[in-house]
Design an enzyme around this catalytic site. Sequence first.
Site, PDB file in Angstrom:
ATOM      1  N   THR A 101      48.297  52.236  48.840  1.00  0.00           N
ATOM      2  CA  THR A 101      47.737  51.473  49.685  1.00  0.00           C
ATOM      3  C   THR A 101      49.582  50.049  49.872  1.00  0.00           C
ATOM      4  O   THR A 101      50.545  50.315  50.372  1.00  0.00           O
ATOM      5  CB  THR A 101      47.213  49.913  50.214  1.00  0.00           C
ATOM      6  N   ARG A 145      32.151  38.491  50.718  1.00  0.00           N
ATOM      7  CA  ARG A 145      33.887  37.571  50.650  1.00  0.00           C
ATOM      8  C   ARG A 145      33.856  35.919  50.411  1.00  0.00           C
ATOM      9  O   ARG A 145      34.891  35.588  50.059  1.00  0.00           O
ATOM     10  CB  ARG A 145      34.903  37.729  51.696  1.00  0.00           C
ATOM     11  N   ASP A 184      45.353  48.388  42.852  1.00  0.00           N
ATOM     12  CA  ASP A 184      44.382  49.499  42.118  1.00  0.00           C
ATOM     13  C   ASP A 184      44.828  51.215  42.400  1.00  0.00           C
ATOM     14  O   ASP A 184      45.410  50.734  41.192  1.00  0.00           O
ATOM     15  CB  ASP A 184      43.088  49.934  43.782  1.00  0.00           C
ATOM     16  N   THR A 185      44.480  52.279  42.449  1.00  0.00           N
ATOM     17  CA  THR A 185      45.507  53.126  42.438  1.00  0.00           C
ATOM     18  C   THR A 185      46.436  53.025  43.131  1.00  0.00           C
ATOM     19  O   THR A 185      47.705  53.227  42.660  1.00  0.00           O
ATOM     20  CB  THR A 185      44.942  53.860  43.346  1.00  0.00           C
ATOM     21  N   GLU A 242      48.872  40.455  47.793  1.00  0.00           N
ATOM     22  CA  GLU A 242      48.231  41.495  47.846  1.00  0.00           C
ATOM     23  C   GLU A 242      46.744  41.120  46.713  1.00  0.00           C
ATOM     24  O   GLU A 242      46.615  40.120  46.172  1.00  0.00           O
ATOM     25  CB  GLU A 242      47.834  42.825  46.605  1.00  0.00           C
ATOM     26  N   PHE A 248      34.012  47.508  40.208  1.00  0.00           N
ATOM     27  CA  PHE A 248      34.179  47.628  41.364  1.00  0.00           C
ATOM     28  C   PHE A 248      34.043  44.783  41.552  1.00  0.00           C
ATOM     29  O   PHE A 248      32.850  45.483  41.152  1.00  0.00           O
ATOM     30  CB  PHE A 248      33.286  47.887  42.438  1.00  0.00           C
TER      31      PHE A 248
HETATM   32  P1  5GP Z   1      44.494  51.239  46.282  1.00  0.00           P
HETATM   33  O1  5GP Z   1      45.784  51.783  47.237  1.00  0.00           O
HETATM   34  O2  5GP Z   1      45.600  50.330  45.573  1.00  0.00           O
HETATM   35  O3  5GP Z   1      44.030  52.228  45.534  1.00  0.00           O
HETATM   36  O4  5GP Z   1      43.211  50.116  46.364  1.00  0.00           O
HETATM   37  C1  5GP Z   1      43.983  48.958  47.102  1.00  0.00           C
HETATM   38  C2  5GP Z   1      43.083  48.206  48.460  1.00  0.00           C
HETATM   39  O5  5GP Z   1      41.273  48.811  48.063  1.00  0.00           O
HETATM   40  C3  5GP Z   1      42.314  46.946  48.161  1.00  0.00           C
HETATM   41  O6  5GP Z   1      43.158  46.138  49.092  1.00  0.00           O
HETATM   42  C4  5GP Z   1      41.344  46.509  48.648  1.00  0.00           C
HETATM   43  O7  5GP Z   1      41.219  47.073  49.359  1.00  0.00           O
HETATM   44  C5  5GP Z   1      39.891  47.720  47.734  1.00  0.00           C
HETATM   45  N1  5GP Z   1      40.388  47.748  46.753  1.00  0.00           N
HETATM   46  C6  5GP Z   1      39.882  48.451  45.377  1.00  0.00           C
HETATM   47  N2  5GP Z   1      39.767  48.689  44.243  1.00  0.00           N
HETATM   48  C7  5GP Z   1      38.847  46.891  45.100  1.00  0.00           C
HETATM   49  C8  5GP Z   1      37.342  46.184  44.115  1.00  0.00           C
HETATM   50  O8  5GP Z   1      37.020  46.186  43.156  1.00  0.00           O
HETATM   51  N3  5GP Z   1      37.001  46.077  44.827  1.00  0.00           N
HETATM   52  C9  5GP Z   1      36.996  45.834  45.848  1.00  0.00           C
HETATM   53  N4  5GP Z   1      36.212  45.039  47.055  1.00  0.00           N
HETATM   54  N5  5GP Z   1      37.459  46.346  46.629  1.00  0.00           N
HETATM   55  C10 5GP Z   1      38.693  47.175  45.888  1.00  0.00           C
END
Ligand code: 5GP
Length: 481
Positions: A405, A463, A401-402, A397, A450
């Site tokens: 996903t 990117r 974040d949360t 990965e 972020f």
């Molecule tokens: P989760 O499901 O863990 O909340 O989110 C995962 C996805 O959210 C990551 O794969 C990414 O695409 C996006 N994401 C979460 N935080 C960030 C961040 O700080 N920067 C970026 N560019 N994407 C993030």
Amino acid sequence: MGSSRSSHYLALKQIAKVSNSAFSLRKICNSIAKTTAKAMGANGCRVSLLDPQKEYLLTVGTHGLSDLYLRKGPLDAHKSLPEVLDGKVVVIPDATKDERVQHPKIAETQRVCSILGAPILEREEVIGEIRVYTREPHQFSEADKSFLTSVANISAVLLERAELHQLLEKGYRVNEEQAKLVQMPQLPTTSLRPTEFAHPSEEEFARLLDFYRIEWLYEPRSFPLRWKGGEIAEMFTPDFYLPELDLYVELTTLKQNLITEKNRKLRQLKELYPEIKIKLLSKGDFHKLLAKYGYSPLGEAKIEGVSRILYSHSQIQRRIRTLAKRISHDYAGQRLVMVGILKGVVCFLADLMQHLSLPVTVDFMAISYYGGDDGQVVKITKDLDSSITGQHVLMIEDIVDTGMTLNYVLGHLLAHNPASLRVCTLLDKGARRLTNVPLDYIGFEIPDEFVVGYGLDYKGEYRNLPFIGILRAELIKEDKL
Ligand code: 5GP
């Protein structure tokens, strides 16, 4: 020379007592080094901590080692008894002839012969090491090894407690005065926090180095300049150390009268430590350098949209090498399927796999999100090309974040009955976690900001940045992220 169980017992009693005293951390570590060396009948002892990227060993306490041996600079953790940093107790019967010793020449002139090293483990993670040295060839007994391991365990608790204190009292930052008080640079931590610079110009300089992909360490070492009654009365801590160039850099962006003071200290340092290479960069030199390479004098980021660099390219690469080493070790003798989710993971996965010493295959998935008032729904838009049933799968990965996903994707992968399933993430934004997902390998724990770069995007862009930076808050104010 010799040691006994009763001397070990008395030493542990003394170490436990001093560890619970109100002395500075440096003083406690020096005392531990002294008591340990004496109890083992050794001539010297050194307690070191790993820097946040786990690449260099920084000395926090010593006894009986000559100035020259200590002045050889931060030890490269990978070259300096790497087995200790893999969690093992290591015996070097003759340091002058052993290829595992980083500075055999210095060992010879300083009459260091046998070495016993033990890892300092915080839970199961190596955070440093403790070593004892003898001048004559010495056979370390099992009791010696077990004693040193106990000292390492006490040191781990002490260092963890010291770090906790720092976090609570100093708000994540060790300023210059506090650093002098404990006479050591910022404490390495297992949470791998980004560097906190004392001055914005230092951060600008770090960016310039990142731009060149020159590795740097921030304030890794303090040099005693003056002593009074056996105590250190004056110290000098250069701002940067550039390991590849073996060069210390001190920035002088202050007023002229302070520059004169710094020049005095530098002259003194050069006299006392002639083998140390150090350069003083004046404000003018520094800004000329920045201007030449596209940074404005006011320190605006060269890359619009990024307010701060969190991890440089070289920091990321160093961390990846460490992760790859652990993964290669854990999966030794097995084949591995690396699974990544497009597109954010491309940089990390590509770099990580090049450092794995295992047979590896790679597969990708793609997902999309459907936003609704009741939250986001994840949908797989590209599934794996090959079956993972019965295979060892490592999910790679870019950022968790949360955790929603990852939680969804892990459920999908588990349904295919892999032999094992683990997760490796470059970034862990733990503060925002909503679901409890297991993370087996973590690159960096990051604050709730972020971030972009090194594969991570904002609206498809950024990117290609070779580093990880924080996106300017103004840009995301409008959006819900
Ligand atoms: P989760 O499901 O863990 O909340 O989110 C995962 C996805 O959210 C990551 O794969 C990414 O695409 C996006 N994401 C979460 N935080 C960030 C961040 O700080 N920067 C970026 N560019 N994407 C993030």
